[in-house]
Design a protein around this motif. Structure first.
Motif, mmCIF file in Angstrom:
data_model
loop_
_atom_site.group_PDB
_atom_site.id
_atom_site.type_symbol
_atom_site.label_atom_id
_atom_site.label_comp_id
_atom_site.label_asym_id
_atom_site.label_seq_id
_atom_site.Cartn_x
_atom_site.Cartn_y
_atom_site.Cartn_z
ATOM 1 N N PRO A 155 0.826 -1.213 0.000
ATOM 2 C CA PRO A 155 0.000 0.000 0.000
ATOM 3 C C PRO A 155 0.859 1.261 0.000
ATOM 4 C CG PRO A 155 0.222 -0.777 2.229
ATOM 5 C CD PRO A 155 0.971 -1.768 1.358
ATOM 6 N N PRO A 156 0.250 2.416 -0.168
ATOM 7 C CA PRO A 156 0.990 3.671 0.041
ATOM 8 C C PRO A 156 1.522 3.701 1.477
ATOM 9 C CG PRO A 156 -1.161 4.091 -0.955
ATOM 10 C CD PRO A 156 -1.162 2.660 -0.516
ATOM 11 N N TYR A 157 2.829 4.025 1.649
ATOM 12 C CA TYR A 157 3.360 4.036 3.016
ATOM 13 C C TYR A 157 4.388 5.139 3.278
ATOM 14 C CZ TYR A 157 7.213 1.134 1.036
ATOM 15 O OH TYR A 157 8.262 0.628 0.287
ATOM 16 N N ILE A 158 4.517 6.094 2.394
ATOM 17 C CA ILE A 158 5.471 7.182 2.591
ATOM 18 C C ILE A 158 4.797 8.315 3.369
ATOM 19 C CG2 ILE A 158 6.898 8.908 1.424
ATOM 20 C CD1 ILE A 158 7.135 6.918 -0.901
ATOM 21 N N ARG A 159 5.484 8.842 4.385
ATOM 22 C CA ARG A 159 4.973 9.983 5.132
ATOM 23 C C ARG A 159 4.922 11.213 4.222
ATOM 24 N NH1 ARG A 159 9.505 9.162 8.209
ATOM 25 N NH2 ARG A 159 10.000 11.373 7.822
ATOM 26 N N TYR A 160 3.981 12.091 4.476
ATOM 27 C CA TYR A 160 3.845 13.290 3.640
ATOM 28 C C TYR A 160 5.049 14.219 3.765
ATOM 29 C CZ TYR A 160 -0.926 12.187 2.268
ATOM 30 O OH TYR A 160 -2.020 11.584 1.721
ATOM 31 N N GLY A 183 2.537 7.324 7.481
ATOM 32 C CA GLY A 183 2.609 6.255 6.497
ATOM 33 C C GLY A 183 1.958 4.956 6.927
ATOM 34 N N LEU A 184 1.349 4.927 8.110
ATOM 35 C CA LEU A 184 0.816 3.680 8.674
ATOM 36 C C LEU A 184 -0.674 3.486 8.435
ATOM 37 C CD1 LEU A 184 2.638 3.831 12.128
ATOM 38 C CD2 LEU A 184 3.279 2.431 10.150
ATOM 39 N N TYR A 187 -2.003 0.173 6.649
ATOM 40 C CA TYR A 187 -1.702 -1.051 7.395
ATOM 41 C C TYR A 187 -2.677 -1.219 8.558
ATOM 42 C CZ TYR A 187 2.705 -0.695 4.876
ATOM 43 O OH TYR A 187 3.647 -0.585 3.888
ATOM 44 N N LYS A 188 -2.918 -0.139 9.278
ATOM 45 C CA LYS A 188 -3.820 -0.210 10.423
ATOM 46 C C LYS A 188 -5.244 -0.551 9.988
ATOM 47 C CE LYS A 188 -1.271 2.884 13.509
ATOM 48 N NZ LYS A 188 -1.306 4.158 14.277
ATOM 49 N N ARG A 189 -5.699 0.068 8.886
ATOM 50 C CA ARG A 189 -7.065 -0.192 8.436
ATOM 51 C C ARG A 189 -7.199 -1.636 7.936
ATOM 52 N NH1 ARG A 189 -6.596 3.885 10.443
ATOM 53 N NH2 ARG A 189 -6.992 2.389 12.116
ATOM 54 N N ILE A 190 -6.197 -2.143 7.233
ATOM 55 C CA ILE A 190 -6.256 -3.529 6.762
ATOM 56 C C ILE A 190 -6.247 -4.478 7.951
ATOM 57 C CG2 ILE A 190 -5.069 -5.326 5.451
ATOM 58 C CD1 ILE A 190 -4.020 -3.047 3.603
ATOM 59 N N ILE A 191 -5.376 -4.228 8.925
ATOM 60 C CA ILE A 191 -5.351 -5.067 10.126
ATOM 61 C C ILE A 191 -6.697 -5.028 10.842
ATOM 62 C CG2 ILE A 191 -4.360 -5.238 12.457
ATOM 63 C CD1 ILE A 191 -1.646 -4.445 11.150
ATOM 64 N N ASP A 192 -7.311 -3.854 10.924
ATOM 65 C CA ASP A 192 -8.654 -3.747 11.526
ATOM 66 C C ASP A 192 -9.657 -4.636 10.803
ATOM 67 O OD1 ASP A 192 -7.717 -1.858 13.328
ATOM 68 O OD2 ASP A 192 -8.465 -0.140 12.188
ATOM 69 N N GLU A 207 4.224 -5.388 2.121
ATOM 70 C CA GLU A 207 5.491 -4.689 1.924
ATOM 71 C C GLU A 207 5.397 -3.396 2.732
ATOM 72 O OE1 GLU A 207 8.116 -2.544 -1.593
ATOM 73 O OE2 GLU A 207 6.985 -4.374 -2.076
ATOM 74 N N ILE A 208 6.493 -3.041 3.411
ATOM 75 C CA ILE A 208 6.450 -1.905 4.342
ATOM 76 C C ILE A 208 7.645 -0.980 4.132
ATOM 77 C CG2 ILE A 208 5.265 -3.313 6.072
ATOM 78 C CD1 ILE A 208 7.977 -3.427 7.609
ATOM 79 N N GLY A 209 7.580 0.205 4.712
ATOM 80 C CA GLY A 209 8.730 1.095 4.776
ATOM 81 C C GLY A 209 9.745 0.570 5.777
ATOM 82 N N GLN A 210 11.006 0.880 5.573
ATOM 83 C CA GLN A 210 12.081 0.257 6.346
ATOM 84 C C GLN A 210 12.046 0.568 7.839
ATOM 85 O OE1 GLN A 210 16.098 1.927 5.705
ATOM 86 N NE2 GLN A 210 15.154 3.380 4.296
ATOM 87 N N TYR A 211 11.356 1.635 8.239
ATOM 88 C CA TYR A 211 11.308 1.994 9.665
ATOM 89 C C TYR A 211 9.942 1.741 10.295
ATOM 90 C CZ TYR A 211 15.541 4.444 8.209
ATOM 91 O OH TYR A 211 16.775 4.749 7.691
ATOM 92 N N GLN A 212 9.077 0.991 9.621
ATOM 93 C CA GLN A 212 7.697 0.840 10.073
ATOM 94 C C GLN A 212 7.392 -0.484 10.755
ATOM 95 O OE1 GLN A 212 5.869 1.622 6.235
ATOM 96 N NE2 GLN A 212 5.360 3.718 6.830
ATOM 97 N N SER A 213 8.334 -1.409 10.767
ATOM 98 C CA SER A 213 8.028 -2.764 11.221
ATOM 99 C C SER A 213 7.544 -2.806 12.669
ATOM 100 C CB SER A 213 9.239 -3.683 11.038
ATOM 101 O OG SER A 213 10.358 -3.212 11.769
ATOM 102 N N SER A 214 8.226 -2.093 13.572
ATOM 103 C CA SER A 214 7.856 -2.158 14.993
ATOM 104 C C SER A 214 6.440 -1.653 15.234
ATOM 105 C CB SER A 214 8.842 -1.343 15.836
ATOM 106 O OG SER A 214 10.136 -1.914 15.781
ATOM 107 N N ALA A 215 6.093 -0.528 14.593
ATOM 108 C CA ALA A 215 4.761 0.044 14.788
ATOM 109 C C ALA A 215 3.677 -0.881 14.249
ATOM 110 C CB ALA A 215 4.669 1.405 14.107
ATOM 111 N N ILE A 216 3.927 -1.509 13.098
ATOM 112 C CA ILE A 216 2.917 -2.393 12.499
ATOM 113 C C ILE A 216 2.790 -3.685 13.307
ATOM 114 C CG2 ILE A 216 2.284 -3.705 10.442
ATOM 115 C CD1 ILE A 216 3.790 -1.531 8.809
ATOM 116 N N VAL A 217 3.923 -4.241 13.732
ATOM 117 C CA VAL A 217 3.884 -5.451 14.558
ATOM 118 C C VAL A 217 3.127 -5.185 15.852
ATOM 119 C CG1 VAL A 217 5.292 -7.023 15.952
ATOM 120 C CG2 VAL A 217 5.949 -6.524 13.587
#
Length: 250
Positions: A155-160, A183-184, A187-192, A207-217
């Protein structure tokens, strides 16, 4: 001159493989000088061995997404064996993920995108690659119409406010690049929505941005029950993929 050596090598290989002449080469060079990506100039890319048409309505498929598909295929074969499964590609863009999975996996594939123009490209690519895919125009953050064995999304995941290369920012569709909530958002809406759009046994692939793994997990663990969630790295060793399954798969 805005192009680099890799653009030139890409162009030369394409010309050689397709027996094109010097006139075509010089025409493409002029377009490269304007800052246009070589893939948009040529009009297609090789994705996982498939020819995928691209234009400014869709993102240019990248090596990282090929790796997402490769890892997903391996996990599907491990979890579902030879069973025919239902797959949903959220934010399909050019259709490269959906097309590849349809070719490689015994499956029914739905592919959703909010952009009508992107869906036009994806449908052309499905015809080009001789696969049947059900394309849906809709919002991935609210889609709850059916249940699937596999959900996959880049999905789109780049911060503005995030700095990205000019060639990307100036040419590729912002609708497919940027997302709210650092950028999250998607991911949050799909997980919901996972409880509503998955079957009893499921696999969700991001597929995620390189610094997003902890927040998504963390979000996945907080909002989903009885899951196994893992992070895989890309070719550069950066966190790039998240896979979620329910524990009955283990």
């Amino acid at each position: 001159m805005k192009y680099n050596q890799s653009d030139i090598e890409y162009l030369k290989k394409y010309i050689k493989d397709n027996n094109l002449d010097d006139n075509y080469y010089h025409k493409c060079l002029k377009e490269l000088e304007t800052g246009k990506p070589v893939q948009y100039i040529i009009g297609n890319v090789d994705f996982y061995g498939n020819i995928i048409n691209v234009n400014e309505s869709v993102l240019i498929p990248r090596f990282e997404t090929e790796l997402l598909v490769d890892l997903t295929i391996k996990k599907i074969n491990n979890i579902f064996k030879d069973k025919k499964i239902d797959i949903l590609d959220l934010g399909t863009g050019s259709g490269c993920i959906a097309i590849t999975l349809k070719k490689r996996i015994n499956s029914n594939v739905d592919a959703l995108d909010i952009s009508i123009e992107a869906l036009k490209v994806a449908k052309q690519n499905a015809e080009l690659n001789n696969v049947e895919i059900n394309f849906i125009q809709g919002d991935m953050s609210t889609y709850k119409n059916k249940q699937y064995d596999v959900i996959i999304s880049n999905p789109p995941y780049i911060r503005y406010d995030e700095e990205i290369m000019d060639i990307v920012k100036d040419n590729e569709p912002h609708l497919a690049l940027y997302a709210e909530d650092n950028g999250l958002y998607f991911y949050k809406r799909i997980i919901d929505n996972i409880p509503y759009i998955t079957k009893n046994q499921y696999l969700v692939c991001f597929e995620i941005g390189q610094y997003q793994s902890s927040a998504i997990v963390d979000y996945g663990k907080k909002h989903l029950k009885n899951i196994n969630i893992s992070v895989d790295k890309d070719y550069s060793g950066k966190d790039r993929f998240i896979f979620i399954t329910n524990e009955s798969n283990l």
